[in-house]
Design an enzyme around this catalytic site. Sequence first.
Site, short mmCIF file in Angstrom:
data_model
loop_
_atom_site.label_atom_id
_atom_site.label_comp_id
_atom_site.label_asym_id
_atom_site.label_seq_id
_atom_site.Cartn_x
_atom_site.Cartn_y
_atom_site.Cartn_z
N LYS A 104 0.84 -1.21 0.00
CA LYS A 104 0.00 0.00 0.00
C LYS A 104 0.88 1.25 0.00
O LYS A 104 2.05 1.20 0.36
CB LYS A 104 -0.94 -0.02 1.20
N TYR A 114 15.81 31.05 1.62
CA TYR A 114 14.67 31.87 2.10
C TYR A 114 14.90 32.31 3.53
O TYR A 114 15.26 31.49 4.39
CB TYR A 114 13.38 31.06 2.02
#
Length: 334
Positions: A33, A243
């Site tokens: 999964k 940043y």
Amino acid sequence: MAFIKINKANFYHNLNQIALKTGSKEKIAIVLKDNAYGHGLVLMAQLASEFGIKHAVVRKAYEAEQIAALFESILVLGDTIIKHKKYTYTLNSLEDIQKAQKGANVELKIDTGMHRNGIAMDDVEVSLREIKKQGLNLVGLMTHFRSSDVLSSELFWQQKNFEVVKEKVSHAGYKNIRIHSHNSAAILRSKHFSEDLVRVGVAAYGYDELDKTFDAVTLKPVLSLHAKKVSTRLLAKGERIGYGGDYTAYEKMTISTYDLGYGDGWCRGDAEKPFMTSEKLPILGRVSMDFISLASVTEEVCVMNDAQDAAKQLGTISYEVMTALHKDIERIVV
Ligand SMILES: *Cc1c(COP(=O)(O)O)cnc(C)c1O
């Protein structure tokens, strides 16, 4: 673009360790999964099949479709239940029984204590009656443990509950259905295994989240995450990176930009507590959408080769670090 290396030898090592516990690889159902825990659905399905694994577990039928040719059976954990010769569907509720298509292969999931999915223990008899009435083909009986990774009596009372359920189902005449309850932690700690299948996820990928007091089985991480150099620059003392300029060069230094960021599913983390790559390089300043900065000039760096260690640094668990990795990142088998 950043890339992922899948270590085939380590994957097979882990599967062999699990097979020693189950007694044979035929009893392993590999849980694929969430893009095989971030490793790549089709790739891991191919490797597992090549190793001799016959059964798989996925969340939805669209995942099963991509790997259908590789396995004898595929258990779908939660999706619309239809008739299919190879797929078996989990019955998570009494409503699931009502909605299922006649003739579908189903596995009855009983809630023995986790209280997430599954049918209540008191409803076993009514479930069996309804399964018959709806013309469904019952092929399995399962449950899921909530605390198999911790040292306590929790696992034992849930196992006891499951014993009661097995007895009821067998009493109702179902003798040849497959029985399974173990996830990774449960099989790693078990000394005697007598069921038909284990549903193994995280252990196959190299991790156990078990309490350290258990006899350890050595597992090896399968996935490592790498980034490629984009550019190199020289910084003067006092110049700041990225940043917000969160990192300040304390001396003249050479740094490079590498092509991995939170857009690839890498955790942004906290620039105040820099993440250390597996080569012990701190990420300098903030993680951008597609880039990180490191004091390195090599063409490629290994950002992570142990998701459990990375998770510890990032305040989460290995499962989350792995499943977050974007499915478009190239996976290569080594
Ligand atoms: C995800 C899942 C597993 C696998 O769990 P691991 O701890 O990764 O081995 C097994 N069974 C069910 C029902 C699951 O949802």
